[in-house]
Design an enzyme around this catalytic site. Structure first.
Site, short mmCIF file in Angstrom:
data_model
loop_
_atom_site.label_atom_id
_atom_site.label_comp_id
_atom_site.label_asym_id
_atom_site.label_seq_id
_atom_site.Cartn_x
_atom_site.Cartn_y
_atom_site.Cartn_z
N LYS A 262 -7.38 -5.93 4.03
CA LYS A 262 -6.79 -4.62 4.34
C LYS A 262 -5.35 -4.52 3.87
O LYS A 262 -4.45 -4.13 4.61
CB LYS A 262 -6.92 -4.32 5.83
CG LYS A 262 -8.38 -4.26 6.30
CD LYS A 262 -8.48 -3.97 7.77
CE LYS A 262 -9.93 -3.88 8.21
NZ LYS A 262 -10.60 -5.21 8.21
N ARG A 263 -5.13 -4.85 2.62
CA ARG A 263 -3.80 -4.78 2.05
C ARG A 263 -3.47 -3.34 1.63
O ARG A 263 -4.36 -2.53 1.42
CB ARG A 263 -3.69 -5.71 0.84
CG ARG A 263 -3.85 -7.20 1.15
CD ARG A 263 -2.78 -7.69 2.11
NE ARG A 263 -2.70 -9.14 2.16
CZ ARG A 263 -3.11 -9.89 3.17
NH1 ARG A 263 -3.65 -9.33 4.22
NH2 ARG A 263 -2.98 -11.21 3.15
#
Length: 269
Positions: free
Chosen positions: A96-97
């Protein structure tokens, strides 16, 4: 990995199951804590027990990062083990960058080049310049958070702007980004009723669907509203499979749960 290769795996296995590796040392069987690397020992056993029933694995990087250097080394060993022993499986770094410019490029290099994952989950809140750097890598995929399965999703994702839900605007905008054919989208199984409208916006894209199993999502509803001509689904189950037992039979129990899902999938496709 190419999309055609993934689609072939789905058809051959009659499965679109993704096994999530959310490995918590407080939940794994106690006897594994005696291992030199209990995280990897658990991951390896789960992978060996389920590989023929699924087409993808999704290590949640937070569960590795939480243990510092040793956790990151376990993540390295896990993806290396997958790539060497089960190279036909699609691998997802659930990280979840989301950042802009050079920072996104560095995140992408970390997961695509250094660790050699096929894909990484990313957050779209900062827009095009946080997403497109992930789409510059051939045969690698970015999986965009579109409509998630958590309760907090209603805080922003379903709020309306000019009469349209925000998640729909995210889908429409992202589907126009450069190299958008390398985009997949996260759509929670607990939001299955939204899938029909989502498919109208992104008819050909793969959807990663968490929330089946422990979170109560309906596999039948997901397939009914979400599949396309190529299936186009990766349905993830994490806790419902990997923590089916906390005894020495944990791997067998995980296989039993994975088999149940695979057989349901075979019946639905």
């Amino acid at each position: 990995m190419t999309l055609s290769h993934l689609t072939t795996q789905i058809k051959n296995k009659k499965s679109f199951l993704c096994v999530g590796l959310d490995i918590d040392l407080e939940k794994i069987p106690v006897h594994l804590l005696q291992e030199e690397d209990p995280i990897f020992a658990f991951a390896k056993a789960i992978i060996d027990a389920t590989h023929d029933l699924c087409v993808a694995y999704k290590p949640n990087t937070a569960f590795f990062e939480a243990y510092g250097v040793k956790g990151w080394q376990a993540l390295e060993k896990t993806i290396q083990y997958l790539n060497e022993n089960y190279p036909n499986h699609f691998t997802i770094a659930d990280a979840k960058r989301g950042d802009i410019g050079n920072t996104s490029t560095r995140y992408a290099k970390a997961f695509y080049e250094d660790l050699n994952f096929d894909s990484v989950t990313i957050a779209p809140y900062m827009g095009k310049d946080s997403v497109e750097p992930f789409l510059e890598f051939k045969d690698k995929f970015a999986i965009l958070l579109a409509l998630t399965s958590n309760q907090g999703a209603y805080d922003f994702q379903t709020q309306t702007i000019d009469g349209k839900p925000l998640y729909q605007e995210v889908l429409k905008t992202a589907s126009k980004y450069k190299n958008n054919e390398r985009l997949m989208y996260v759509v929670g199984a607990t939001k299955a009723e939204y899938l029909k409208e989502i498919r109208e916006i992104v008819p050909n894209s793969f959807l990663l669907v968490p929330g089946v199993g422990a979170q109560g999502g309906s596999l039948k509803e997901v397939v009914k509203y979400g599949k396309n001509d190529q299936i186009g689904l990766l349905v993830n189950s994490s806790r419902g499979i990997i923590y089916a037992s906390n005894g020495t039979d944990f791997a067998d129990a995980a296989r039993t749960k994975a088999l149940e899902l695979q057989q349901q999938m075979a019946g639905l496709i």
